[in-house]
Scaffold this motif. Structure first.
Motif, PDB file in Angstrom:
ATOM      1  N   ARG A 107      -6.251   5.632 -11.356  1.00  0.00           N
ATOM      2  CA  ARG A 107      -7.538   4.925 -11.344  1.00  0.00           C
ATOM      3  C   ARG A 107      -7.643   3.917 -12.486  1.00  0.00           C
ATOM      4  NH1 ARG A 107      -9.392  10.197  -9.950  1.00  0.00           N
ATOM      5  NH2 ARG A 107     -10.048  10.624 -12.090  1.00  0.00           N
ATOM      6  N   THR A 108      -7.115   4.298 -13.648  1.00  0.00           N
ATOM      7  CA  THR A 108      -7.233   3.411 -14.811  1.00  0.00           C
ATOM      8  C   THR A 108      -6.105   2.387 -14.882  1.00  0.00           C
ATOM      9  OG1 THR A 108      -6.000   4.969 -16.213  1.00  0.00           O
ATOM     10  CG2 THR A 108      -8.409   5.204 -16.130  1.00  0.00           C
TER      11      THR A 108
ATOM     12  N   GLN B  22      -3.678  11.293 -11.174  1.00  0.00           N
ATOM     13  CA  GLN B  22      -4.778  10.708 -10.411  1.00  0.00           C
ATOM     14  C   GLN B  22      -5.699   9.879 -11.318  1.00  0.00           C
ATOM     15  OE1 GLN B  22      -6.363  14.316  -8.673  1.00  0.00           O
ATOM     16  NE2 GLN B  22      -5.174  14.064  -6.791  1.00  0.00           N
TER      17      GLN B  22
END
Length: 454
Positions: free
Chosen positions: A107-108, A103
């Motif tokens: 996001r990155t 997760q």
């Protein structure tokens, strides 16, 4: 597991013992239907579009301590492949490290491991989901079709969602009926073939040899041993994020009543097989014990230390009137190939080797999910001389009998049973009394994770 329910100390003890010989975790099969369900599929799975590939680039492999030596063996046998090995929990003992990290990487936009091992079969239920799932659909030109066909029937069920296969199984932990042949012969008993015969023998044992046991109901994985084998729809997938939970079904209540009758007589223990008290006071009086294939070496040999030549395994039991005997499964890890990998060739080759190669699987601690490797593994078990009889035929039979209606979900049946049912048993309640509370706990947990329950 993606689960905030506490894990019992018994389960922690089980994983501690298994760590010596290979990690074992909860197994569940992705399926739908009621009588004899099959995995939920879609007619037209979405096409997989790999990222731009960089042949020869380094791959990052996440594995638990038990699997790292295997990855190192692959690296030694394939010196041209660049591998970075990262040791992590393997998501054992209720951890959800892989999902948490994925997760973050989502996001990155970077950091995903090219290959990841998980001891938690439920991880496939999230790794296969989302706009860009972490796991690559290996059936879409990532792993060869011939390799996929080489796994035991149903072994890839936990990896299969919406028509795609998102992982390969490392091992199986199919349940069989373990028994102490030396004791059984001494008492003049025959090995039961049905649950009704098992129940009758359990009552006879309680009367004629009080203190001796034919099973345990206090293990966190007891649902997978008894209720799964009874075809109880405790969690049967009926669609994407939809499950059927019906512990009042006749195939649930029949097993609850059977176990209640033997718990009341004292021939089924409410303890867990890895507790210090059980090992000290009850282990030597185990006459029979339905349980996973890893019980042979992990429990009887290494933990309880029953001398060689006494322990044998029989086929899974069936209820009279049922068309066939089914069984459950308590373990079996997963290997994922990342959909983000820039070197799918190297990642898929490593995962194929780890799951199918005799060089690794033939000497692994647990029963391989790949049928050819399982044959070599069983030959090694026979050579140990530990068992009273060859367990090979029974293990191979049971590997094909896992009921497909116990579905992979993002919640843990083990954790729910540990926090709900085991305390009730220890307070004097029966399993039958607790079915309603157990169902509510499963339903509440499922809904909290976004499932529709019917």
């Amino acid at each position: 597991m993606n689960d905030d329910v506490p894990v019992s100390s018994g389960r922690q003890l089980r994983h501690t013992a298994v760590a010596v010989l290979g990690s074992v975790s909860l197994l569940a099969l992705a399926a739908c239907g009621s009588a004899d369900p099959t995995p939920t599929t879609a007619s037209s799975p979405a096409a997989f579009k790999p990222v731009a590939q960089q042949q020869g680039s380094e791959i990052t492999v996440w594995a638990d301590a038990a699997r790292v030596p295997g990855v190192q063996a692959y690296q030694k046998a394939h010196p041209d492949v660049k591998i970075k090995i990262v040791t992590y929990s393997g998501d054992a003992n209720g951890a959800n490290d892989l999902q948490t990290k994925v997760q973050l990487f989502d996001r990155t936009g970077s950091g995903w491991p090219d290959v990841a091992f998980s001891a938690n079969v439920n991880d496939a239920s999230w790794a296969s989901q989302g706009k860009t799932p972490y796991a690559a659909p290996v059936n879409q030109d990532v792993i060869s079709r011939s390799t996929l066909k080489g796994f035991a029937d149903g072994a890839l069920g936990p990896c299969t969602f919406n028509g795609n296969t998102y992982c390969l199984r490392n091992d199986l932990a199919q349940n069989v009926l373990w028994y102490n042949k030396k004791l059984l012969d001494r008492f003049g008993y025959s090995v039961p073939t049905t649950w009704e015969e098992y129940q009758a023998l359990g009552k006879k044992v309680a009367k004629e040899h009080p203190g001796y046991l034919v099973g345990t109901a206090g293990d966190a994985w007891s649902p997978e041993v008894y209720f799964w084998a009874s075809q109880c729809p405790a969690s049967t997938a009926t669609g994407a994020k939809k499950v059927k939970v019906d512990l009042q079904d006749a195939k649930c209540t029949r097993m609850a009543k059977l176990l209640d009758s033997l718990i009341a007589k004292g021939s089924v223990s409410k303890d867990t097989v890895f507790s210090a008290g059980f090992i000290k006071n009850q282990a030597s009086k185990v006459l029979m014990l339905p349980g996973p294939s890893w019980y042979g070496q992990v429990l009887f040999n290494s933990t309880i230390k029953i001398p060689k030549g006494q322990i044998a395994a029989a086929s899974p039991l069936k209820f009279e009137g049922d068309a066939k005997n089914y069984t459950g499964n308590v373990g079996g890890g997963l290997w994922f190939v990342s959909s983000h990998s820039k070197n799918l060739k190297a990642a898929s080759d490593l995962v194929t080797w780890m799951t199918t190669s005799d060089d690794y699987q033939a000497t692994a601690a647990t029963y391989p999910a790949y049928k050819k490797a399982a044959v070599a593994w069983l030959a090694g078990q026979k050579e140990t001389g530990y068992f009273a009889e060859d367990v090979g035929p029974v293990f191979q039979e049971a590997a094909e009998l896992v009921w497909p209606g116990w579905s992979a979900t993002q919640y843990s049946q083990e954790a729910i049973y540990s926090s709900t049912v085991i305390p009730a048993l220890n307070s004097g309640k029966t399993l039958t009394d607790t079915l309603g509370t157990w169902q509510t706990a499963i339903t509440d947990k499922a809904k909290s994770l976004g499932y529709t329950v019917n």
